[in-house]
Design an enzyme around this catalytic site. Structure first.
Site, short mmCIF file in Angstrom:
data_model
loop_
_atom_site.label_atom_id
_atom_site.label_comp_id
_atom_site.label_asym_id
_atom_site.label_seq_id
_atom_site.Cartn_x
_atom_site.Cartn_y
_atom_site.Cartn_z
CE LYS A 125 43.28 13.50 2.83
NZ LYS A 125 43.45 13.87 1.85
CG ASP A 160 32.45 9.38 7.14
OD1 ASP A 160 32.27 8.38 8.82
OD2 ASP A 160 33.06 10.30 7.43
CG ASP A 215 33.62 11.91 10.56
OD1 ASP A 215 33.99 11.01 10.86
OD2 ASP A 215 33.93 12.55 11.56
CG ASN A 216 37.23 12.63 9.33
OD1 ASN A 216 35.93 11.98 8.37
ND2 ASN A 216 38.01 12.02 10.18
CD GLU A 239 37.13 8.38 13.84
OE1 GLU A 239 36.28 9.05 13.93
OE2 GLU A 239 36.97 8.01 12.62
O1 LIG Z 1 39.20 8.41 4.96
C1 LIG Z 1 38.17 8.58 5.79
N1 LIG Z 1 36.61 8.46 5.96
C2 LIG Z 1 35.78 8.77 6.37
N2 LIG Z 1 35.89 9.05 7.73
C3 LIG Z 1 37.67 8.95 8.14
C4 LIG Z 1 37.74 9.03 9.70
O2 LIG Z 1 36.82 9.27 10.46
C5 LIG Z 1 38.62 9.11 9.54
F1 LIG Z 1 39.09 9.28 12.01
C6 LIG Z 1 40.00 9.22 8.98
C7 LIG Z 1 41.39 8.72 9.71
C8 LIG Z 1 41.69 10.09 10.19
C9 LIG Z 1 43.35 10.07 10.97
C10 LIG Z 1 43.96 8.75 10.59
F2 LIG Z 1 45.12 8.77 11.64
C11 LIG Z 1 43.92 7.85 9.85
C12 LIG Z 1 42.36 7.75 9.55
C13 LIG Z 1 40.29 8.87 7.63
C14 LIG Z 1 41.24 8.54 6.63
C15 LIG Z 1 41.55 9.71 6.42
C16 LIG Z 1 43.60 9.56 5.68
C17 LIG Z 1 43.03 8.18 4.83
F3 LIG Z 1 44.43 8.20 4.81
C18 LIG Z 1 42.66 7.26 4.89
C19 LIG Z 1 41.28 7.04 6.23
C20 LIG Z 1 38.28 8.31 6.99
MG LIG Z 2 34.54 9.86 9.23
#
Ligand SMILES: O=c1[nH]cnc2c(O)c(F)c(-c3ccc(F)cc3)c(-c3ccc(F)cc3)c12
Ligand SMILES: [Mg+2]
Length: 214
Positions: free
Chosen positions: A144, A141, A169-170, A199
């Protein structure tokens, strides 16, 4: 000076959750994220899937990649058997600082070790630094682009055993296509997708559960 979102999340925990009650900490964070500010915790919907996987695996040694404010760390640790431990890696020192306080409020410090720094550097040191043999469960988590390289690193460092579970996750939002392609096509994994939602939103997201076959 202006507070940060993790600081405001911590204050919501200290205001609304009962010390030593992990479930009230989880509830306080979910309420904060639904009513006040979105934050990137795995959340309540995907969190229930996480809970069911943790309960099914009943892990003794857990690795979490990406702590953020400690929401999933607390969720996992609250389900672990007495001697079980979770090591959680966090790259961002400000997040790690908040996570330690959230974990302390939940009263779970004895089961959780928060380690600061890059996963790529810490994974090869797990055995020598923390006396880890293999991980029963890994929760991915963090970032990516690190899911696939860190998975290969875990394999190469002999930190996975036949039956080790990877839960990511994700995998849809923001998405980890190279990781998914690997675990779904490699003969060394049996993979399964759990469809859910990003979430606190209606957007699609999901968790990928992969069993290492050795
Ligand atoms: O980076 C992450 N790590 C772990 N879990 C994450 C998560 O559960 C998320 F929902 C997001 C998310 C997804 C969609 C969105 F619009 C914003 C943030 C991120 C994420 C993705 C891209 C970024 F530039 C910054 C944060 C993460
Ligand atoms: Mg996450």
């Amino acid at each position: 000076t202006q507070s940060t979102r993790p600081q405001r999340l911590l204050h919501a925990v200290q205001k609304n959750a009962t010390r030593g009650d992990p479930r009230s900490v989880v509830k306080a964070i979910d309420n904060f994220c639904r009513q006040k500010e979105w934050a990137m915790n795995v959340g309540d919907e995907k969190g229930c899937i996480l809970d069911s996987v943790v309960s099914e695996v009943n892990p003794v040694t857990v690795l979490e990649l990406g702590t953020y404010c400690g929401y999933s760390t607390v969720r996992i640790a609250s389900l672990l058997p007495p001697r079980a431990k979770i090591i959680t890696l966090e790259f961002n020192p400000d997040y790690a600082k908040i996570a330690r306080q959230v974990i302390a409020w939940a009263g779970l410090e004895d089961k959780i070790q928060v380690v600061e720094g890059p996963s790529g550097e810490w994974i090869p040191k797990m055995k020598e630094q923390f006396g880890v043999k293999t991980f029963d469960l890994v929760f991915l988590d963090h970032w990516k682009d690190r899911y696939l390289p860190d998975t290969k690193l875990l394999e190469d460092c002999g930190l996975l055993r036949k039956g080790s579970i990877l839960l990511a996750d994700n995998v849809i939002c923001p998405g980890t296509p190279d990781y998914l392609e690997y675990v779904r096509n490699s003969p060394r994994y049996k993979s399964q997708y759990f469809k859910s939602h990003l979430e606190y939103t209606k957007a699609e997201d999901g968790l990928e559960k992969s069993v290492f076959l050795g």
